[in-house]
Design an enzyme around this catalytic site. Sequence first.
Site, PDB file in Angstrom:
ATOM      1  CD  GLU A 272      39.866  51.271  29.733  1.00 40.86           C
ATOM      2  OE1 GLU A 272      39.703  51.334  28.497  1.00 40.86           O
ATOM      3  OE2 GLU A 272      40.658  50.470  30.278  1.00 40.86           O
TER       4      GLU A 272
ATOM      5  NE  ARG B  30      39.993  37.345  30.895  1.00 40.96           N
ATOM      6  CZ  ARG B  30      40.528  37.240  32.109  1.00 40.96           C
ATOM      7  NH1 ARG B  30      41.121  36.148  32.504  1.00 40.96           N
ATOM      8  NH2 ARG B  30      40.492  38.275  32.946  1.00 40.96           N
TER       9      ARG B  30
ATOM     10  CB  CYS C  25      36.222  46.985  34.590  1.00 38.76           C
ATOM     11  SG  CYS C  25      37.139  46.615  36.098  1.00 38.76           S
TER      12      CYS C  25
ATOM     13  CG  HIS D 205      41.088  48.946  33.528  1.00 38.81           C
ATOM     14  ND1 HIS D 205      40.245  48.870  32.445  1.00 38.81           N
ATOM     15  CD2 HIS D 205      40.649  48.003  34.409  1.00 38.81           C
ATOM     16  CE1 HIS D 205      39.332  47.919  32.670  1.00 38.81           C
ATOM     17  NE2 HIS D 205      39.559  47.379  33.851  1.00 38.81           N
TER      18      HIS D 205
END
Length: 216
Positions: A80, A90, A143, A166
């Site tokens: 990332e 979410r 994360c 990830h």
Amino acid sequence: MKTILVTGFEPFGGEKVNPSQEIARQLNGHVIARHRVIGRILPCVFGAANRELRVLLREFEPVIVIAVGQAGGRAEITPERVAINVDDARIADNAGAQPVDRPIVRGGPAAYWSTLPIKAITAALRAHKIPAAVSQTAGTFVCNHVFYGLMHALAGRRGVRGGFIHVPWMPEQAKRQRGGRPPSLPLATMVEAIAVAAEVAVMVRHDLRVGEGRIH
Ligand code: PCA
């Protein structure tokens, strides 16, 4: 011997496994590029995960920190680039919290860059025939929360580098998804990937300066 801290996450979102948890477990105790690897598991819980991470930073004083998490649906290992200062969940975390549009650190910078050599890591993974790509977003769930918390904690520490990677689902997770078979990677490949990333992080201080599409 200097220390590399590798963190993974416990399973979340109703799943029973999380590849990042297995990666941290398997790499714990390894020696990579003359550094001792400490692998630890973080709770998938806003707030608590960062508190736990800060305890680990104090306890082990690592020189490199690689936080790892699962990004179901991705096909590649994705270092990332950037952590952003927002929680926007979410789904609920493992303690039932689901923050919306909430800053992680009130008054903190909008974002922090990874201080890992993300392009050199991507290049090394591709050289090992492991699918890899730089990712421009770690999302806004736990994360990214840990990635931001990590970089905020490291901002005051010279000589300590860190970031987030990830990883895709494992094959047995992908198989269980409804509607087609999403991408996945074998666990052994992902363990190797994070070991390679750790080695590159030790060896490479200045990242490659090539456009993403030109990394071989
Ligand atoms: N993945 C989630 C949180 C824990 C994990 O492994 C995420 O991408 O935010």
